[in-house]
Design an enzyme around this catalytic site. Structure first.
Site, short mmCIF file in Angstrom:
data_model
loop_
_atom_site.label_atom_id
_atom_site.label_comp_id
_atom_site.label_asym_id
_atom_site.label_seq_id
_atom_site.Cartn_x
_atom_site.Cartn_y
_atom_site.Cartn_z
N LYS A 54 0.96 -1.17 -0.23
CA LYS A 54 0.02 0.10 -0.10
C LYS A 54 0.80 1.07 -0.07
CE LYS A 54 -3.78 -2.49 1.97
NZ LYS A 54 -4.66 -2.88 3.47
N GLN A 98 -4.82 -1.08 9.38
CA GLN A 98 -5.10 -2.54 8.89
C GLN A 98 -5.40 -3.52 9.88
OE1 GLN A 98 -3.83 -3.28 5.98
NE2 GLN A 98 -3.77 -5.37 6.17
N ASP A 121 -11.39 2.86 3.88
CA ASP A 121 -11.87 1.30 3.72
C ASP A 121 -13.21 1.01 3.57
OD1 ASP A 121 -9.77 -0.73 3.91
OD2 ASP A 121 -9.63 -0.23 6.06
N1 GUN Z 1 -6.83 -6.68 6.16
C1 GUN Z 1 -6.97 -7.57 4.96
N2 GUN Z 1 -7.87 -6.83 4.08
C2 GUN Z 1 -8.07 -5.43 4.71
C3 GUN Z 1 -8.64 -4.23 4.15
O1 GUN Z 1 -9.01 -4.25 2.93
N3 GUN Z 1 -8.45 -3.38 4.87
C4 GUN Z 1 -7.87 -3.28 6.04
N4 GUN Z 1 -7.94 -2.29 6.77
N5 GUN Z 1 -7.37 -4.47 6.60
C5 GUN Z 1 -7.19 -5.51 5.87
#
Ligand code: GUN
Length: 288
Positions: A54, A98, A121
């Site tokens: 990311k 996350q 998100d």
């Molecule tokens: N952990 C696995 N997929 C995601 C996601 O799309 N967003 C977040 N914040 N954590 C994750």
């Protein structure tokens, strides 16, 4: 029939190129470029890989990436205080915490503390509600990306029957809302659904988002259907090394479906691209 393969890697690259051009135009106008804050608590290896990707892709398209890596012992109060600071920081357009979080921290409480305008998100109840009521929402990244792949096929979606296997808050439920908004007739199937193969065979669009390797075989697929595989499962390969597979038995379904996403190279690359798109959208909305 041999299905057309939907190239998520190429479509994600094209999306990122468009986003990079939007960011470049913002910078050329002398304005502040979008900023995405990513918060990682603890040392979960998979989360570290995701967060690394990311951060890299954020900076690659010219946006600002702000990383907060906190120890596993971080308290809920400390994390909530960080979120509160990011909420009021004028340079931050998107906040991503996350998941999963350490057990001692209530993830729902943290998600609800994020300013919905910065919730890239799309997990905050305000965004979930807006998506359900047709308002202007930040949409969860994976279903947003999956929807883009569905649309890439070019088939008119109105009136088609979409079956989504999996009812998670992150994928299944928001995917249902997005398909409904395209005037599909939507069914959500799950672990208690009776005669899953028969139900799936009625689908013009079949979305698998369960996390079970090869759950969907040729007997689940209507000839010509669009099959979107959201599963990412690590299984032992023939050479002893692990490999990634989806929820769909690709080799078997490929000869029945009309179009199909591979794993890897299908939905996966779309998720981060859509996170970047959400951050740009949040930046634009905050500027008015
Ligand atoms: N952990 C696995 N997929 C995601 C996601 O799309 N967003 C977040 N914040 N954590 C994750």
């Amino acid at each position: 029939m041999t299905a057309r393969i939907i190239d998520g890697k190429a479509i994600a690259a094209e999306l990122r190129a468009g986003l990079a051009a939007r960011v470049a135009a913002i910078a050329a106008a002398g304005e502040r470029v979008p900023g995405l804050a990513v918060v990682l608590v603890g040392e979960d290896p998979a989360s570290q890989v995701y967060v690394g990707s990311k951060v890299r892709q954020t900076t690659e398209i010219g946006m600002r990436s702000i990383e907060h890596r906190l120890p596993a012992e971080t308290t809920e109060a400390e994390l909530l205080a960080l979120v509160a600071r990011l909420n009021t920081d004028p340079e931050i357009d998107g906040i991503l915490v996350q998941l999963p979080l350490p057990k001692a921290i209530n993830a729902d409480k943290v998600i609800e503390a994020i300013d919905p305008a910065k919730d890239v998100d799309g997990f905050h109840p305000v965004n979930v509600g807006r998506l359900a009521t047709g308002g202007r929402a930040l949409v969860p990244c994976t279903p947003r990306g999956a929807m883009r792949l569905v649309k890439s096929v070019g088939t008119a979606l109105s009136g088609l029957h979409a079956v989504i296997v999996g009812r998670s808050n992150i994928v299944g439920k928001p995917m249902a809302q997005l398909l409904l908004a395209e005037d599909c007739t939507v069914t959500i199937a799950h672990s208690r659904t009776r005669d899953l193969p028969a139900l799936c065979r009625t689908a013009d669009i079949l979305v698998a988002a369960v996390g079970r390797p090869a759950l969907i075989g040729a007997a689940h697929v209507k000839p010509g259907a669009i099959v979107i595989d959201v599963g990412i499962n690590r299984v032992p390969g023939a050479d002893g090394r692990s490999r990634l597979v989806g929820d769909v038995d690709f080799a078997a379904v490929r000869s029945v479906a009309g179009a199909i996403t591979p794993v890897p190279g299908g939905v996966g690359p779309m998720t981060i691209a859509c996170l970047l798109e959400n951050t740009l959208d949040a930046h634009a909305a905050r500027r008015g």
